[in-house]
Design an enzyme around this catalytic site. Sequence first.
Site, mmCIF file in Angstrom:
data_model
loop_
_atom_site.group_PDB
_atom_site.id
_atom_site.type_symbol
_atom_site.label_atom_id
_atom_site.label_comp_id
_atom_site.label_asym_id
_atom_site.label_seq_id
_atom_site.Cartn_x
_atom_site.Cartn_y
_atom_site.Cartn_z
ATOM 1 N N ASP A 136 -10.123 2.870 1.069
ATOM 2 C CA ASP A 136 -10.529 2.396 2.474
ATOM 3 C C ASP A 136 -11.492 3.247 3.194
ATOM 4 O OD1 ASP A 136 -9.268 -0.105 2.412
ATOM 5 O OD2 ASP A 136 -7.190 0.650 3.162
ATOM 6 N N LYS B 131 0.775 -1.200 -0.117
ATOM 7 C CA LYS B 131 0.046 -0.057 0.000
ATOM 8 C C LYS B 131 0.724 1.233 0.028
ATOM 9 C CE LYS B 131 -4.322 -1.824 1.866
ATOM 10 N NZ LYS B 131 -5.367 -1.361 3.102
#
Length: 285
Positions: free
Chosen positions: A106, A70
């Site tokens: 997210d 990420k």
Amino acid sequence: MTSFLSGLTGSFSIPADKNPTVALMEAGYKASNLDLRYINSEVAPEKLADAVAGAVAMGWLGFNCSLPHKETILAHLDEVAPSAQLIEAVNTVVIRDGRLIGENTDGQGFVEALREVKDPKDSEVMIFGAGGAARAIAIELALAGARSITIVNRSEEKGEKLAQHVDRHTETACSFAPWNETVSIPRNISIAVNATSLGFYPDHAQTLDVDFSHFHPELVVADVVPNPPKTLWLQHAEAAGCVTLTGIGMLVNQALVNARLWTGEDLDGQVMHHALRDALQIVQE
Ligand code: NDP
């Protein structure tokens, strides 16, 4: 005319074998009659550059990045969306005309799920946890106009660092509160979020060290943990009459945002919700 060439999307992570995202994405594509595939790929850190080049070469529409990519994916991108820049992590890459654009969905998934029950604007929020999920949620809530955010975390250094980052880079007042004894949620808080991994299967008998007698019906209580969907944290909240949001809702909303970024299409969230529950073999809820 019939085409045997499907549009490609997918995920790069390691380990990848327990990642259920493929189940909900392909169910969503199928229900919308889209000729798209989602390829769950195991990619080691030293192979990330090759995997990215491969996706571009094969004309993928985009891909998700899960752990441990990420942050390292940032070095491979042409452009990073403003919220992902603030979060300093990317979980979704869009490939458009050969250019790689990084997004972080997210927190967007969390806020979309939250908006179904409460507008975060001007709200006072308490977030438990200071890891990747907490960071994404804190930044998106700040960008959505939350008035204040309190970060509560076991490790003080990490909690302080996140609170300072959000406070400095957004309009929202953000502070840190230590978690060395049972926490009582103050009455001014209207949204309380478990963004720790506490309660995740098979440790579902664990929960947060919080005085649940302070839960009240005006409080929205959310959990990032998707399995089990009804964690002990949410069970306590429900018992007190709070509105609750599961980690499943966050995952599904995030997937809906991803699909919109890759295809411009709105998939069927209900179908994806069921597919995810089946994939996780969830028997509760
Ligand atoms: P990180 O490892 O980055 O952070 C974990 C956080 O949990 C830290 O704040 C850590 O505190 C805290 N924590 C862990 N164990 C304990 C404990 N025993 N007591 C108190 N605090 C604890 O993980 P992520 O932020 O990436 O993920 C957190 C959770 O969110 C995971 O369960 C993940 O699956 C879920 N998630 C869900 C998503 C969804 O869409 N539903 C999306 C992304 C994540 P400390 O700093 O002290 O170590």
